[in-house]
Design a protein around this motif. Sequence first.
Motif, PDB file in Angstrom:
ATOM      1  N   ALA A   2     -11.496  -4.168  15.080  1.00 38.18           N
ATOM      2  CA  ALA A   2     -10.576  -4.423  13.975  1.00 38.18           C
ATOM      3  C   ALA A   2     -10.259  -3.127  13.232  1.00 38.18           C
ATOM      4  O   ALA A   2     -11.123  -2.254  13.060  1.00 38.18           O
ATOM      5  CB  ALA A   2     -11.187  -5.431  13.016  1.00 38.18           C
ATOM      6  N   ILE A   3      -9.011  -3.004  12.827  1.00 33.92           N
ATOM      7  CA  ILE A   3      -8.609  -1.848  12.018  1.00 33.92           C
ATOM      8  C   ILE A   3      -9.137  -2.035  10.605  1.00 33.92           C
ATOM      9  O   ILE A   3      -8.963  -3.091   9.985  1.00 33.92           O
ATOM     10  CB  ILE A   3      -7.076  -1.716  11.992  1.00 33.92           C
ATOM     11  N   LYS A   4      -9.776  -1.015  10.070  1.00 33.15           N
ATOM     12  CA  LYS A   4     -10.323  -1.070   8.720  1.00 33.15           C
ATOM     13  C   LYS A   4      -9.646  -0.009   7.851  1.00 33.15           C
ATOM     14  O   LYS A   4      -9.766   1.190   8.118  1.00 33.15           O
ATOM     15  CB  LYS A   4     -11.838  -0.837   8.743  1.00 33.15           C
ATOM     16  N   PHE A   5      -8.939  -0.459   6.852  1.00 30.34           N
ATOM     17  CA  PHE A   5      -8.271   0.447   5.928  1.00 30.34           C
ATOM     18  C   PHE A   5      -9.199   0.801   4.773  1.00 30.34           C
ATOM     19  O   PHE A   5     -10.197   0.113   4.511  1.00 30.34           O
ATOM     20  CB  PHE A   5      -6.992  -0.187   5.382  1.00 30.34           C
ATOM     21  N   MET A   9      -6.352   0.540  -0.378  1.00 30.58           N
ATOM     22  CA  MET A   9      -5.164  -0.136   0.145  1.00 30.58           C
ATOM     23  C   MET A   9      -5.083  -1.585  -0.325  1.00 30.58           C
ATOM     24  O   MET A   9      -4.009  -2.180  -0.340  1.00 30.58           O
ATOM     25  CB  MET A   9      -5.153  -0.083   1.668  1.00 30.58           C
ATOM     26  N   GLU A  10      -6.224  -2.142  -0.751  1.00 31.11           N
ATOM     27  CA  GLU A  10      -6.230  -3.527  -1.211  1.00 31.11           C
ATOM     28  C   GLU A  10      -5.395  -3.713  -2.472  1.00 31.11           C
ATOM     29  O   GLU A  10      -4.872  -4.792  -2.743  1.00 31.11           O
ATOM     30  CB  GLU A  10      -7.675  -3.986  -1.479  1.00 31.11           C
ATOM     31  N   ASP A  11      -5.289  -2.657  -3.274  1.00 27.70           N
ATOM     32  CA  ASP A  11      -4.592  -2.753  -4.555  1.00 27.70           C
ATOM     33  C   ASP A  11      -3.124  -2.362  -4.464  1.00 27.70           C
ATOM     34  O   ASP A  11      -2.382  -2.477  -5.446  1.00 27.70           O
ATOM     35  CB  ASP A  11      -5.276  -1.850  -5.594  1.00 27.70           C
ATOM     36  N   LEU A  12      -2.701  -1.873  -3.310  1.00 26.05           N
ATOM     37  CA  LEU A  12      -1.335  -1.372  -3.189  1.00 26.05           C
ATOM     38  C   LEU A  12      -0.403  -2.464  -2.684  1.00 26.05           C
ATOM     39  O   LEU A  12      -0.698  -3.166  -1.725  1.00 26.05           O
ATOM     40  CB  LEU A  12      -1.290  -0.170  -2.243  1.00 26.05           C
ATOM     41  N   LYS A  13       0.724  -2.587  -3.361  1.00 25.08           N
ATOM     42  CA  LYS A  13       1.755  -3.545  -2.973  1.00 25.08           C
ATOM     43  C   LYS A  13       3.085  -2.813  -2.908  1.00 25.08           C
ATOM     44  O   LYS A  13       3.270  -1.770  -3.531  1.00 25.08           O
ATOM     45  CB  LYS A  13       1.844  -4.681  -4.000  1.00 25.08           C
ATOM     46  N   ALA A  14       4.015  -3.378  -2.164  1.00 19.36           N
ATOM     47  CA  ALA A  14       5.349  -2.796  -2.106  1.00 19.36           C
ATOM     48  C   ALA A  14       5.963  -2.800  -3.503  1.00 19.36           C
ATOM     49  O   ALA A  14       5.773  -3.738  -4.280  1.00 19.36           O
ATOM     50  CB  ALA A  14       6.232  -3.589  -1.143  1.00 19.36           C
ATOM     51  N   SER A  15       6.684  -1.737  -3.835  1.00 19.58           N
ATOM     52  CA  SER A  15       7.368  -1.663  -5.116  1.00 19.58           C
ATOM     53  C   SER A  15       8.363  -2.812  -5.229  1.00 19.58           C
ATOM     54  O   SER A  15       9.207  -3.013  -4.358  1.00 19.58           O
ATOM     55  CB  SER A  15       8.105  -0.329  -5.245  1.00 19.58           C
ATOM     56  N   GLU A  16       8.258  -3.562  -6.330  1.00 18.93           N
ATOM     57  CA  GLU A  16       9.178  -4.685  -6.526  1.00 18.93           C
ATOM     58  C   GLU A  16      10.619  -4.206  -6.603  1.00 18.93           C
ATOM     59  O   GLU A  16      11.534  -4.862  -6.117  1.00 18.93           O
ATOM     60  CB  GLU A  16       8.799  -5.435  -7.809  1.00 18.93           C
ATOM     61  N   ALA A 132       1.623   4.359  -8.528  1.00 19.08           N
ATOM     62  CA  ALA A 132       1.044   5.642  -8.112  1.00 19.08           C
ATOM     63  C   ALA A 132      -0.420   5.746  -8.521  1.00 19.08           C
ATOM     64  O   ALA A 132      -1.272   6.193  -7.748  1.00 19.08           O
ATOM     65  CB  ALA A 132       1.849   6.794  -8.710  1.00 19.08           C
ATOM     66  N   PHE A 133      -0.726   5.324  -9.733  1.00 17.29           N
ATOM     67  CA  PHE A 133      -2.098   5.423 -10.231  1.00 17.29           C
ATOM     68  C   PHE A 133      -3.022   4.399  -9.572  1.00 17.29           C
ATOM     69  O   PHE A 133      -4.213   4.649  -9.380  1.00 17.29           O
ATOM     70  CB  PHE A 133      -2.129   5.247 -11.749  1.00 17.29           C
ATOM     71  N   LYS A 134      -2.468   3.229  -9.233  1.00 16.34           N
ATOM     72  CA  LYS A 134      -3.307   2.171  -8.655  1.00 16.34           C
ATOM     73  C   LYS A 134      -3.984   2.599  -7.364  1.00 16.34           C
ATOM     74  O   LYS A 134      -5.038   2.062  -7.007  1.00 16.34           O
ATOM     75  CB  LYS A 134      -2.452   0.913  -8.401  1.00 16.34           C
ATOM     76  N   ALA A 135      -3.396   3.554  -6.651  1.00 18.53           N
ATOM     77  CA  ALA A 135      -4.008   4.028  -5.407  1.00 18.53           C
ATOM     78  C   ALA A 135      -5.403   4.582  -5.642  1.00 18.53           C
ATOM     79  O   ALA A 135      -6.230   4.604  -4.723  1.00 18.53           O
ATOM     80  CB  ALA A 135      -3.124   5.099  -4.764  1.00 18.53           C
TER      81      ALA A 135
END
Length: 400
Positions: A2-5, A9-16, A132-135
């Motif tokens: 399995a790919i493990k990020f 990455m769990e907190d990142l979402k596409a910009s609305e 940007a900061f959430k990363a």
Amino acid sequence: MAIKFAKRMEDLKASEIRELLKLTEKPEVISFAGGLPAPELFPVEEMKEISKIVLDESGTQALQYSTTEGFPPLREQIAKRMNSKNKTNVTKDDILITNGSQQGLDFAGKAFLDEGDIVLCESPSYIGAINAFKAYRPKFIEVPTDKNGMIMEELEKILETTENIKMIYVIPDFQNPTGRTWPLERRKKFMEIINKYEIPVIEDNPYGELRFEGESLPSLKSMDKKGLVIFLGTFSKIFCPGYRIGWTCASQKILSKFIFIKQGADLQASTISQREVSKFIDLYDLDKHVEKLKEVYERRRDLMLETMKTEFPEGIEYTHPEGGLFTWVELPSHLDSRVIMQDCLKNDVAYVPGGSFFPNGGKENCFRLNYSNMPDNRIIEGIKRLGEVLKQHMIVKENI
């Protein structure tokens, strides 16, 4: 296997906003969603000429790698412009050229934030900075605001009672998303507090030159006596966003860290883009170009606000920005702008729902409108469509 990020990455979402722009690419949609400049005002013919001049005069250098800090003549021009427009006293050695000011936001997160650290910001605040900061997995504390921006008494309460605050992010001029501007006394009080607590400040200033009314105010950076303010600027809103040329202005202690980060990120901003922007400033009048933008954007702001006054139902409030690109709409608390947005899209009109501008969530009865990108006739038609949808939702809620 399995790919493990990485956990971040769990907190990142596409910009609305970016996702909305995809939905609004259809020509029939009247979009007030993006913070887009007016494309008809881009100096296309001038840049054709500039491109040829740059290649004729310095083609091999323009197509080669260059220094991480950026093209020295452009950094000189930026420093001179900042000193004139923002009341600072900086030199080219205080400037790092970045790929848009958005890259400066990412670098600030990378330089200052460890997981669990605290970022203070206005409530609401710019969605691009939040993402940007959430990363870097911080926690956000939203400082309450009023019509004049961040409330200083609330800021000081938070600083007095909270540990591990690593930086403060603010947009004092024509804030995204609200369009509000901090008055002079509030800026002075803010810097007094900052000097007391010695917390780094990110002063994001993409819209500062786009003032339509009132007097220009000194930047926070101009009041910075301890090297705590990191000023982010860009040519995207006053020139052409496609060049992706922004800058970070900071003390040497901080800027040196940003330079190291940039070397690891992309080595440098585009050599030829930097030279072309610099050559435009040499050969043309950038101030005259900005005045043309201001004239158009002021007219469109006035047109949007006048149409909202006649087409929106009672009980809806919105800001009157003195400049910049946005107005902010607040609905009665029982309405949800994300739900309303679905009906707006059915009527081929779009805005950005306000919830994403609050990093900790919890407020959905607001949205952002951009007035810089649409021509006059589409502003009128789009606000009429939006007004009709809002009236329908107000009636439905009243009857429940």
